[in-house]
Enzyme design. Structure first.
Site, PDB file in Angstrom:
ATOM      1  N   ASP A  35       0.308  -1.015  -0.142  1.00 39.76           N
ATOM      2  CA  ASP A  35       0.469   0.097  -0.243  1.00 39.76           C
ATOM      3  C   ASP A  35       0.832   1.348   0.028  1.00 39.76           C
ATOM      4  O   ASP A  35       1.533   1.201   0.972  1.00 39.76           O
ATOM      5  CB  ASP A  35      -1.049  -0.413   0.970  1.00 39.76           C
ATOM      6  CG  ASP A  35      -2.456   1.216   1.668  1.00 39.76           C
ATOM      7  OD1 ASP A  35      -1.571   2.225   1.071  1.00 39.76           O
ATOM      8  OD2 ASP A  35      -2.866   0.441   0.905  1.00 39.76           O
ATOM      9  N   ASN A  94     -13.097  -3.438   2.699  1.00 38.08           N
ATOM     10  CA  ASN A  94     -14.007  -2.139   2.727  1.00 38.08           C
ATOM     11  C   ASN A  94     -14.821  -2.607   1.411  1.00 38.08           C
ATOM     12  O   ASN A  94     -14.926  -2.253   0.409  1.00 38.08           O
ATOM     13  CB  ASN A  94     -12.958  -0.425   3.332  1.00 38.08           C
ATOM     14  CG  ASN A  94     -12.318  -0.578   4.197  1.00 38.08           C
ATOM     15  OD1 ASN A  94     -12.871  -0.952   4.881  1.00 38.08           O
ATOM     16  ND2 ASN A  94     -11.167   0.001   3.654  1.00 38.08           N
ATOM     17  N   VAL A 108     -11.068   2.407  -2.746  1.00 37.53           N
ATOM     18  CA  VAL A 108     -10.779   2.381  -4.563  1.00 37.53           C
ATOM     19  C   VAL A 108     -11.713   2.067  -4.326  1.00 37.53           C
ATOM     20  O   VAL A 108     -11.319   0.519  -4.142  1.00 37.53           O
ATOM     21  CB  VAL A 108      -9.329   1.937  -4.755  1.00 37.53           C
ATOM     22  CG1 VAL A 108      -8.781   1.775  -5.885  1.00 37.53           C
ATOM     23  CG2 VAL A 108      -8.176   3.010  -4.124  1.00 37.53           C
ATOM     24  N   HIS A 131     -10.602  -5.064  -3.188  1.00 39.48           N
ATOM     25  CA  HIS A 131      -9.182  -5.165  -2.882  1.00 39.48           C
ATOM     26  C   HIS A 131      -8.850  -5.872  -1.212  1.00 39.48           C
ATOM     27  O   HIS A 131      -9.766  -5.314  -0.153  1.00 39.48           O
ATOM     28  CB  HIS A 131      -8.350  -3.989  -3.123  1.00 39.48           C
ATOM     29  CG  HIS A 131      -8.906  -2.886  -1.827  1.00 39.48           C
ATOM     30  ND1 HIS A 131      -9.303  -2.315  -3.220  1.00 39.48           N
ATOM     31  CD2 HIS A 131      -7.824  -2.250  -1.216  1.00 39.48           C
ATOM     32  CE1 HIS A 131      -9.683  -1.634  -1.920  1.00 39.48           C
ATOM     33  NE2 HIS A 131      -9.041  -1.050  -1.303  1.00 39.48           N
ATOM     34  N   HIS A 173      -6.953  -5.967   2.455  1.00 40.25           N
ATOM     35  CA  HIS A 173      -5.871  -5.178   3.196  1.00 40.25           C
ATOM     36  C   HIS A 173      -5.231  -6.511   3.815  1.00 40.25           C
ATOM     37  O   HIS A 173      -5.981  -7.674   4.899  1.00 40.25           O
ATOM     38  CB  HIS A 173      -6.127  -4.098   4.110  1.00 40.25           C
ATOM     39  CG  HIS A 173      -6.784  -3.274   3.273  1.00 40.25           C
ATOM     40  ND1 HIS A 173      -6.438  -2.000   3.172  1.00 40.25           N
ATOM     41  CD2 HIS A 173      -8.017  -2.764   2.634  1.00 40.25           C
ATOM     42  CE1 HIS A 173      -6.578  -1.136   2.362  1.00 40.25           C
ATOM     43  NE2 HIS A 173      -7.740  -1.541   2.112  1.00 40.25           N
TER      44      HIS A 173
END
Length: 116
Positions: A32, A89, A98, A102, A104
């Site tokens: 990230d 998220n 975004v 994805h 994390h």
């Protein structure tokens, strides 16, 4: 947002820079740019899927692949036994910034991510 405008699609395609640590035909993992922990890696499907809410049944295996790759990366980073956190998220109120699915991977200290 179209895939052409998506920063993660650009990273997958190699047209935008990132510190990629893994890539195959289906997924890509990279550090990230704005880490919230000492280890903060994003694992994304190469196919543009805006969020968990848009995952089709035929793409469901990608979720499992993201999780298994996260576990492998945690091992490679030396944090699998110490502990790590995985987070998706979903949507604006869920903290998604975004709109490309994805996962994390956080490790290195206890963190709490809260977005307004």
């Amino acid at each position: 947002m179209s895939p052409e405008e998506c920063i993660f699609c650009q990273i997958v395609a190699g047209t935008s820079q990132a510190k990629i640590i893994y890539q195959d035909e289906e997924i890509t993992a990279f550090w990230d740019q704005y880490p919230a922990a000492p280890v903060h890696i994003l694992i994304v499907p190469n196919k543009h899927i805006p969020s968990i809410n848009e995952v089709a049944e035929e793409d469901a295996y990608l979720l499992t692949k993201l999780i298994f790759k996260a576990r492998e990366i945690a091992e490679d980073q030396g944090v699998r036994e110490k502990g790590y956190r995985l987070l998706f998220n979903i949507g604006k109120e869920g903290g998604q910034s975004v709109y490309h699915l994805h996962l994390h991977l956080f490790a290195g200290k206890h963190i709490l991510v809260v977005k307004d």
